[in-house]
Write a protein that holds these residues in place. Structure first.
Motif, PDB file in Angstrom:
ATOM      1  N   UNK A 131       0.993  -1.186  -0.036  1.00 36.26           N
ATOM      2  CA  UNK A 131       0.171  -0.024  -0.028  1.00 36.26           C
ATOM      3  C   UNK A 131       1.168   1.249  -0.011  1.00 36.26           C
ATOM      4  N   UNK A 132       0.483   2.378   0.449  1.00 35.46           N
ATOM      5  CA  UNK A 132       1.498   3.614   0.517  1.00 35.46           C
ATOM      6  C   UNK A 132       2.085   3.733   1.905  1.00 35.46           C
ATOM      7  N   UNK A 133       1.618   2.760   3.012  1.00 34.19           N
ATOM      8  CA  UNK A 133       2.265   3.326   4.226  1.00 34.19           C
ATOM      9  C   UNK A 133       3.820   2.614   4.275  1.00 34.19           C
ATOM     10  N   UNK A 134       4.015   1.644   3.388  1.00 36.33           N
ATOM     11  CA  UNK A 134       5.608   1.285   3.197  1.00 36.33           C
ATOM     12  C   UNK A 134       6.433   2.121   2.758  1.00 36.33           C
ATOM     13  N   UNK A 135       5.759   3.477   2.280  1.00 38.27           N
ATOM     14  CA  UNK A 135       6.661   4.330   1.779  1.00 38.27           C
ATOM     15  C   UNK A 135       7.061   5.532   2.836  1.00 38.27           C
ATOM     16  N   UNK A 136       7.641   5.023   3.905  1.00 38.79           N
ATOM     17  CA  UNK A 136       8.082   5.836   4.918  1.00 38.79           C
ATOM     18  C   UNK A 136       9.444   5.326   5.267  1.00 38.79           C
ATOM     19  N   UNK A 137      10.547   6.170   6.015  1.00 41.64           N
ATOM     20  CA  UNK A 137      11.861   5.868   5.971  1.00 41.64           C
ATOM     21  C   UNK A 137      11.984   4.775   6.945  1.00 41.64           C
ATOM     22  N   UNK A 138      12.755   4.015   6.903  1.00 39.72           N
ATOM     23  CA  UNK A 138      12.983   2.848   7.634  1.00 39.72           C
ATOM     24  C   UNK A 138      14.539   2.436   7.685  1.00 39.72           C
ATOM     25  N   UNK A 165       1.854   3.175  -5.262  1.00 42.10           N
ATOM     26  CA  UNK A 165       3.241   3.781  -5.517  1.00 42.10           C
ATOM     27  C   UNK A 165       2.924   5.374  -5.840  1.00 42.10           C
ATOM     28  N   UNK A 166       1.905   5.304  -6.751  1.00 44.10           N
ATOM     29  CA  UNK A 166       1.817   6.798  -7.255  1.00 44.10           C
ATOM     30  C   UNK A 166       1.282   7.595  -6.104  1.00 44.10           C
ATOM     31  N   UNK A 167       0.206   6.928  -5.544  1.00 44.00           N
ATOM     32  CA  UNK A 167      -0.546   7.844  -4.264  1.00 44.00           C
ATOM     33  C   UNK A 167       0.663   8.449  -3.039  1.00 44.00           C
ATOM     34  N   UNK A 168       1.496   7.689  -3.085  1.00 45.62           N
ATOM     35  CA  UNK A 168       2.914   7.736  -2.249  1.00 45.62           C
ATOM     36  C   UNK A 168       3.744   8.935  -2.731  1.00 45.62           C
ATOM     37  N   UNK A 169       3.535   9.197  -3.888  1.00 45.63           N
ATOM     38  CA  UNK A 169       4.434  10.235  -4.547  1.00 45.63           C
ATOM     39  C   UNK A 169       5.540   9.868  -5.342  1.00 45.63           C
ATOM     40  N   UNK A 170       5.557   8.226  -5.716  1.00 43.41           N
ATOM     41  CA  UNK A 170       6.650   7.770  -6.574  1.00 43.41           C
ATOM     42  C   UNK A 170       6.022   7.653  -7.741  1.00 43.41           C
ATOM     43  N   UNK A 171       7.212   7.370  -8.742  1.00 35.68           N
ATOM     44  CA  UNK A 171       6.852   7.146 -10.111  1.00 35.68           C
ATOM     45  C   UNK A 171       6.487   5.514 -10.287  1.00 35.68           C
ATOM     46  N   UNK A 172       5.542   4.916 -10.567  1.00 35.36           N
ATOM     47  CA  UNK A 172       5.129   3.589 -10.693  1.00 35.36           C
ATOM     48  C   UNK A 172       5.944   3.048 -11.610  1.00 35.36           C
ATOM     49  N   UNK A 173       6.186   3.569 -12.899  1.00 35.84           N
ATOM     50  CA  UNK A 173       6.980   2.977 -13.999  1.00 35.84           C
ATOM     51  C   UNK A 173       8.549   2.613 -13.593  1.00 35.84           C
TER      52      UNK A 173
END
Length: 275
Positions: A131-138, A165-173
C-alpha cells in the motif's frame, strides 16, 4: 507492446462473488480475462474452485492471504493453493500494529521468511503487495525496500500495486524497473485524487466512505480513467519481467464492478497489452 496475460482481482467484485462465484468467473472469461487473483474463496472447497476455473478456462494466478491465516496454518494454506493450481500467494496488507517501526515488525519478517521458504519448497512463490504506508523511512530507506532487502529474492518477490506507489508520490514505472527480475505480478489500478495528511482511502472500505469537508476527493477508477500513465506502467512492468498483470479496483462508483472490469480490459487492449 508485448503480449502478457491479464487477470482480475476478485476482491473488486467481492459482493457478486460471494453471491455467485461461478457467475463472476464466467463473466470475466467472457470479457477476455485470462486468469483471476483471489482474496478469499467464499466457503468453497479447493476442489470446487478448481472445477469452476476449469469450466471457465481461467487460471488461478495468485491469491491474497491475510497474515493471521498464514500464521494459523502455513501448510494448509499452501495445500489449498496447490490444489487449485495457484502459482503465487501474496501477503496483502499489514495492520497498523504490524507495520515497520512497530515492535511486532520483527516477528512479521520472521513469519514472511518462514512462509516464503515453505512456499518455495512447495513450488509456490510468495509475494508482498504494497500500500502506501510502506513508503516511510525505515533504516535509511523506504520500509518497502527494507522488506525486500531483508528477504532473499527466491523467498519473496514483489507484487507492486501501482496505485499506491503513485499515491505515495513515487513514479510507478520507475519503481517497477527498480525491481526488474523480481516483479512477476503487477497490480494495475487507477484513481483520481491525491494524498493529503494521514487519511488512508483503503481505511474507508467497509466502513463509512463519507469524506470530511475540505478533504481532497479520492476515487478508484477503471484502468485508463484516472491519473495513471497506463502505457508507461505496462511497458515498465514488461521490462521488469512481469508474467501477469492484475486489474484491481477496490470500489466502483457509478457502475457495477464488472462494468468497470470491462472498461479496464478495453483500455489494456487499446494499448496493445493482450493475453
Amino acid at each position: 507492446m508485448k503480449n502478457a496475460p491479464i487477470a482480475y482481482q476478485i476482491y473488486s467484485a467481492r459482493k457478486e462473488a460471494e453471491q455467485d462465484l461461478l457467475s463472476v468467473l464466467r463473466q470475466l472469461k467472457a470479457l477476455g480475462y485470462d486468469g483471476v487473483e483471489f482474496a478469499g474463496f467464499y466457503g468453497h472447497s479447493a476442489q470446487d474452485v478448481r472445477a469452476m476455473l476449469e469450466e471457465c478456462g481461467l487460471r488461478a494466478v495468485s491469491s491474497h492471504v491475510a497474515l493471521k491465516l498464514i500464521e494459523a496454518d502455513m501448510q494448509g494454506v499452501i495445500d489449498y493453493h496447490k490444489a487449485i493450481g495457484c502459482d503465487y500467494i501474496a501477503v496483502p496488507y499489514l495492520s497498523t500494529e504490524q507495520r515497520p517501526g512497530t515492535p511486532a515488525f520483527a516477528g512479521v519478517l520472521r513469519t514472511i521468511y518462514q512462509f516464503g521458504c515453505l512456499c518455495r519448497d512447495n513450488g509456490i512463490q510468495l509475494l508482498y503487495h504494497n500500500h502506501d504506508f510502506e513508503f516511510v523511512s525505515f533504516s535509511g530507506m523506504y520500509a518497502l525496500d527494507f522488506l525486500y532487502a531483508a528477504m532473499p529474492e527466491d523467498v519473496l518477490k514483489t507484487e507492486i500495486d501501482v496505485c499506491w506507489v503513485k499515491y505515495a508520490g513515487e513514479d510507478p514505472a520507475a519503481y517497477l524497473r527498480k525491481y526488474a527480475g523480481r516483479a512477476p505480478v503487477v497490480h494495475l489500478k487507477d484513481f483520481v485524487g491525491r494524498k493529503e495528511g494521514d487519511a488512508a482511502p483503503y481505511g474507508l472500505l467497509g466502513q463509512s466512505e463519507t469524506k470530511a469537508a475540505g478533504e481532497v476527493p479520492f476515487e478508484f477508477r477503471p484502468v485508463g480513467y484516472g491519473c495513471q500513465d497506463v502505457s508507461a506502467v505496462a511497458e515498465a512492468g514488461l521490462d521488469a519481467g512481469a508474467k501477469w498483470f492484475v486489474v484491481e479496483q477496490d470500489a466502483s462508483v457509478g457502475r457495477t464492478p464488472l462494468e468497470a472490469a470491462a472498461m479496464s480490459i478495453d483500455t489494456l487492449r487499446k494499448i496493445g497489452l493482450k493475453g
